[in-house]
Design a protein around this motif. Structure first.
Motif, mmCIF file in Angstrom:
data_model
loop_
_atom_site.group_PDB
_atom_site.id
_atom_site.type_symbol
_atom_site.label_atom_id
_atom_site.label_comp_id
_atom_site.label_asym_id
_atom_site.label_seq_id
_atom_site.Cartn_x
_atom_site.Cartn_y
_atom_site.Cartn_z
ATOM 1 N N HIS A 194 11.492 17.386 -13.230
ATOM 2 C CA HIS A 194 11.133 15.992 -13.520
ATOM 3 C C HIS A 194 12.394 15.144 -13.411
ATOM 4 O O HIS A 194 13.135 14.957 -14.382
ATOM 5 C CB HIS A 194 10.513 15.891 -14.914
ATOM 6 C CG HIS A 194 9.783 14.610 -15.162
ATOM 7 N ND1 HIS A 194 8.789 14.487 -16.107
ATOM 8 C CD2 HIS A 194 9.892 13.381 -14.584
ATOM 9 C CE1 HIS A 194 8.318 13.254 -16.120
ATOM 10 N NE2 HIS A 194 8.992 12.561 -15.197
ATOM 11 N N GLU B 115 5.331 11.204 -9.285
ATOM 12 C CA GLU B 115 4.733 10.863 -10.572
ATOM 13 C C GLU B 115 3.866 9.626 -10.373
ATOM 14 O O GLU B 115 4.376 8.537 -10.107
ATOM 15 C CB GLU B 115 5.811 10.603 -11.628
ATOM 16 C CG GLU B 115 5.245 10.389 -13.019
ATOM 17 C CD GLU B 115 6.310 10.372 -14.110
ATOM 18 O OE1 GLU B 115 5.946 10.387 -15.291
ATOM 19 O OE2 GLU B 115 7.522 10.343 -13.779
ATOM 20 N N ALA C 239 1.882 14.727 -17.326
ATOM 21 C CA ALA C 239 3.266 14.607 -17.799
ATOM 22 C C ALA C 239 3.334 14.308 -19.290
ATOM 23 O O ALA C 239 2.427 13.720 -19.871
ATOM 24 C CB ALA C 239 3.982 13.501 -17.024
ATOM 25 N N HIS C 240 4.449 14.741 -19.892
ATOM 26 C CA HIS C 240 4.859 14.470 -21.285
ATOM 27 C C HIS C 240 3.703 14.135 -22.233
ATOM 28 O O HIS C 240 3.554 12.993 -22.681
ATOM 29 C CB HIS C 240 5.924 13.373 -21.345
ATOM 30 C CG HIS C 240 5.761 12.243 -20.374
ATOM 31 N ND1 HIS C 240 4.680 11.383 -20.378
ATOM 32 C CD2 HIS C 240 6.569 11.828 -19.367
ATOM 33 C CE1 HIS C 240 4.830 10.496 -19.425
ATOM 34 N NE2 HIS C 240 5.963 10.741 -18.792
ATOM 35 N N GLU D 67 2.787 19.516 -18.597
ATOM 36 C CA GLU D 67 4.240 19.502 -18.782
ATOM 37 C C GLU D 67 4.536 19.911 -20.229
ATOM 38 O O GLU D 67 4.507 19.100 -21.144
ATOM 39 C CB GLU D 67 4.824 18.126 -18.464
ATOM 40 C CG GLU D 67 6.339 18.136 -18.431
ATOM 41 C CD GLU D 67 6.927 16.828 -17.925
ATOM 42 O OE1 GLU D 67 7.854 16.873 -17.096
ATOM 43 O OE2 GLU D 67 6.459 15.747 -18.370
ATOM 44 N N TYR E 292 9.728 19.385 -22.398
ATOM 45 C CA TYR E 292 10.143 17.981 -22.243
ATOM 46 C C TYR E 292 11.092 17.655 -23.398
ATOM 47 O O TYR E 292 10.848 18.075 -24.539
ATOM 48 C CB TYR E 292 8.907 17.064 -22.270
ATOM 49 C CG TYR E 292 9.182 15.635 -21.885
ATOM 50 C CD1 TYR E 292 9.398 15.279 -20.555
ATOM 51 C CD2 TYR E 292 9.233 14.625 -22.843
ATOM 52 C CE1 TYR E 292 9.642 13.969 -20.191
ATOM 53 C CE2 TYR E 292 9.479 13.306 -22.495
ATOM 54 C CZ TYR E 292 9.687 12.989 -21.164
ATOM 55 O OH TYR E 292 9.934 11.674 -20.797
ATOM 56 N N THR F 146 4.746 23.402 -16.878
ATOM 57 C CA THR F 146 5.920 22.927 -16.148
ATOM 58 C C THR F 146 6.869 22.241 -17.130
ATOM 59 O O THR F 146 6.590 22.148 -18.327
ATOM 60 C CB THR F 146 5.543 21.946 -15.028
ATOM 61 O OG1 THR F 146 5.085 20.713 -15.608
ATOM 62 C CG2 THR F 146 4.458 22.525 -14.126
ATOM 63 N N GLY F 147 7.996 21.751 -16.608
ATOM 64 C CA GLY F 147 8.925 21.062 -17.496
ATOM 65 C C GLY F 147 10.096 20.448 -16.767
ATOM 66 O O GLY F 147 10.449 20.844 -15.651
#
Length: 297
Positions: free
Chosen positions: A12, A69, A199-200, A228, A231, A254-255
């Motif tokens: 990211h 993103e 994401a996040h 994700e 983070y 993921t991260g």
């Protein structure tokens, strides 16, 4: 091939192609200097930086995977402030349908800037749209660049203060913008051969009575394939909770750091504040999930 099979990774990262302060080439160089094993460039609503990296030979000791993103609207019935951010990994960077949607999102960002500037001017702040442009630098500008400009002019003392006082949701200079529907964002990434990831998740603030898991179930019905988990702003307890959610729903975890360079001081590529790390196994698991979709990878 000489590729590393261990070490930390960062999936990211943002460059000057969106709202970072390092160029794509500088991102690659920094990753090598830090000894990272794998990276993904995930600029907001653009793959221009990805294309720049792919036009050059990626170093033999660094894995690189395409990323983006996307700013997405939450599903109807799941209200929350602002956008959902859908990360895409391993997709065809030259996919035409994805390119058309990215162009539309970039236009929305450009059209938004003058409206924000006008609101700031109405508040008595001496600022112009022209000041957002950097000579000989092609980039898409948005709220982070306006926040940086407010800091440079001494209107605020920090990036966070700019958003807290002026640019954040429901603040005096906030302007809403077009977002692609979340189901469409997920569909576009999958049609381009990639894996869509939310994401996040800790930064998503659901409105009662629905929960994050309710949202994940809805997004999974659209084709979401990842979450994700790692983070910097996730607590250890949240990371454990997100791991369990990913396991329960069959998501790949993921991260990454959400590295932006000088725009987010204190967030170093690969390590955030120095205590953060995403293990190489995360990249391997992502790649394993991609292989049935894209045998050539």
């Amino acid at each position: 091939m000489g590729y590393k099979r261990h070490g930390s990774i960062d999936l990211h990262i943002h460059s000057t192609a969106s709202d970072g302060t390092l160029t794509p080439a500088q991102i690659v160089a920094r990753a090598r200097d830090l000894g990272l094993a794998a990276i993904a460039l995930t600029d907001h609503d653009t793959v221009a930086g990805v294309q720049q990296i792919l036009q050059n030979d990626t170093p033999q000791d660094l894995h690189f995977i395409t990323g983006v993103e996307l700013s997405a609207a939450p599903p109807s019935g799941f209200p929350c402030q602002g956008s959902l951010h859908i990360l895409g990994y391993g997709f065809r960077h030259n996919d035409q349908e994805l390119a058309r949607q990215l162009h539309k999102l970039q236009e929305a960002r450009r059209n938004r800037n003058p409206q924000i500037i006008a609101k700031l001017q109405a508040l008595g702040i001496n600022i112009t749209v022209d000041e957002l442009d950097t000579p000989n630098v092609k980039r898409q500008t948005g709220r982070p660049h306006i926040a940086k400009l407010l800091v440079e002019k001494g209107v605020v003392t920090s990036f966070d203060e700019a958003f807290r006082r002026f640019l954040g949701n429901d603040k005096p200079a906030y302007v809403n913008k077009y977002r692609v529907a979340s189901h469409r964002a997920i569909q576009l990434i999958r049609q381009a051969g990639g894996i869509p990831v939310l994401a996040h998740p800790a930064l998503i603030h659901p409105t009662s009575p629905w929960s994050l898991e309710d949202l994940l179930i809805e997004l999974k019905s659209f084709g979401l394939q990842g979450l994700e988990v790692y983070y910097p702003e996730h607590s250890k307890n949240q990371t454990r909770q997100f791991h369990e959610l990913a396991r329960r729903h069959g998501f790949v975890a993921t991260g990454g750091t959400d590295f932006h360079g000088a725009i987010k001081p204190g967030v170093a590529m690969g390590s955030a504040d120095g205590s953060f790390e995403v293990p190489f196994q995360v990249y391997e698991q992502l790649l394993a999930r991609l292989q049935p979709l894209r045998p050539s990878e």
